[in-house]
Design a protein around this motif. Sequence first.
Motif, mmCIF file in Angstrom:
data_model
loop_
_atom_site.group_PDB
_atom_site.id
_atom_site.type_symbol
_atom_site.label_atom_id
_atom_site.label_comp_id
_atom_site.label_asym_id
_atom_site.label_seq_id
_atom_site.Cartn_x
_atom_site.Cartn_y
_atom_site.Cartn_z
ATOM 1 N N ALA A 1 -5.492 12.404 0.765
ATOM 2 C CA ALA A 1 -4.142 11.925 1.062
ATOM 3 C C ALA A 1 -3.123 12.484 0.070
ATOM 4 C CB ALA A 1 -4.126 10.401 1.037
ATOM 5 N N TRP B 1 0.272 12.537 2.038
ATOM 6 C CA TRP B 1 0.361 11.373 2.906
ATOM 7 C C TRP B 1 0.850 10.180 2.092
ATOM 8 C CZ3 TRP B 1 -5.161 11.558 5.526
ATOM 9 C CH2 TRP B 1 -5.267 12.746 6.265
ATOM 10 N N TRP C 1 -2.525 5.469 5.519
ATOM 11 C CA TRP C 1 -1.566 6.458 5.040
ATOM 12 C C TRP C 1 -0.718 6.938 6.214
ATOM 13 C CZ3 TRP C 1 -6.755 6.385 3.944
ATOM 14 C CH2 TRP C 1 -7.118 6.174 2.618
ATOM 15 N N LEU D 1 1.354 9.978 7.806
ATOM 16 C CA LEU D 1 1.598 11.419 7.759
ATOM 17 C C LEU D 1 3.031 11.718 8.165
ATOM 18 C CD1 LEU D 1 -1.534 10.917 8.360
ATOM 19 C CD2 LEU D 1 -1.546 13.290 9.140
#
Length: 205
Positions: free
Chosen positions: A30, A35, A55, A57
């Motif tokens: 991540a 992210w 998370w 994006l």
Amino acid sequence: MIGVKRQQAYRSQRFLFERFCSRSNMDNLARGADWRTVTDRKADQEQGIPAFAAWELLPGLRVTYTEDYVMGSSFAVAISYLGEESLRTPIAFLSAHPNTLSPEDLITDFDSSSTDPRKMSAAVVRLGLGAPLEEDERFSRRIIQCIGSSEADVRESAVWASMCSEWVGFRDELVRVAEGDDDLFLRELATEAVEKLDGIGADHP
């Protein structure tokens, strides 16, 4: 097919990992992909609450990660409100994760547990959680085998696996359990599974 529509969002298949060694790798992934962390919940094993992280994006596109000690599995899934095609990027990342188990890994894990009911119970749940989006005879045959097991714990795990897979092809086997299993809890669980699959079939004939 790279995603299935559930309510207003598309989800990818679940990507199962080797036990619970993947969270640090997910964090590294991540960070490397930039992210944004939106949820980070610690596990509460006494309450049966799994660890969970999410998370973002892009607005409307997320990856979630779950460590479920009850089911003995950790897995990630991509969820998108932006359309099915937007799942391609997170799927590529998750497929390349160093601890991701392939379908062949899950099948081998199940087959190696066939002489131990406790291990088989865990392995069949993982088959359901990690099932492809489209029905795969290699998975369904093994889950149906467990639905017919003489071990109540294995049958229960197989019912959970059928629910996790969301494959309507399990309906007839589940009806049989709901109507005829000796275990009241299993009959009720199978009834719930049939209702879930009927709901999926009604939304997506």
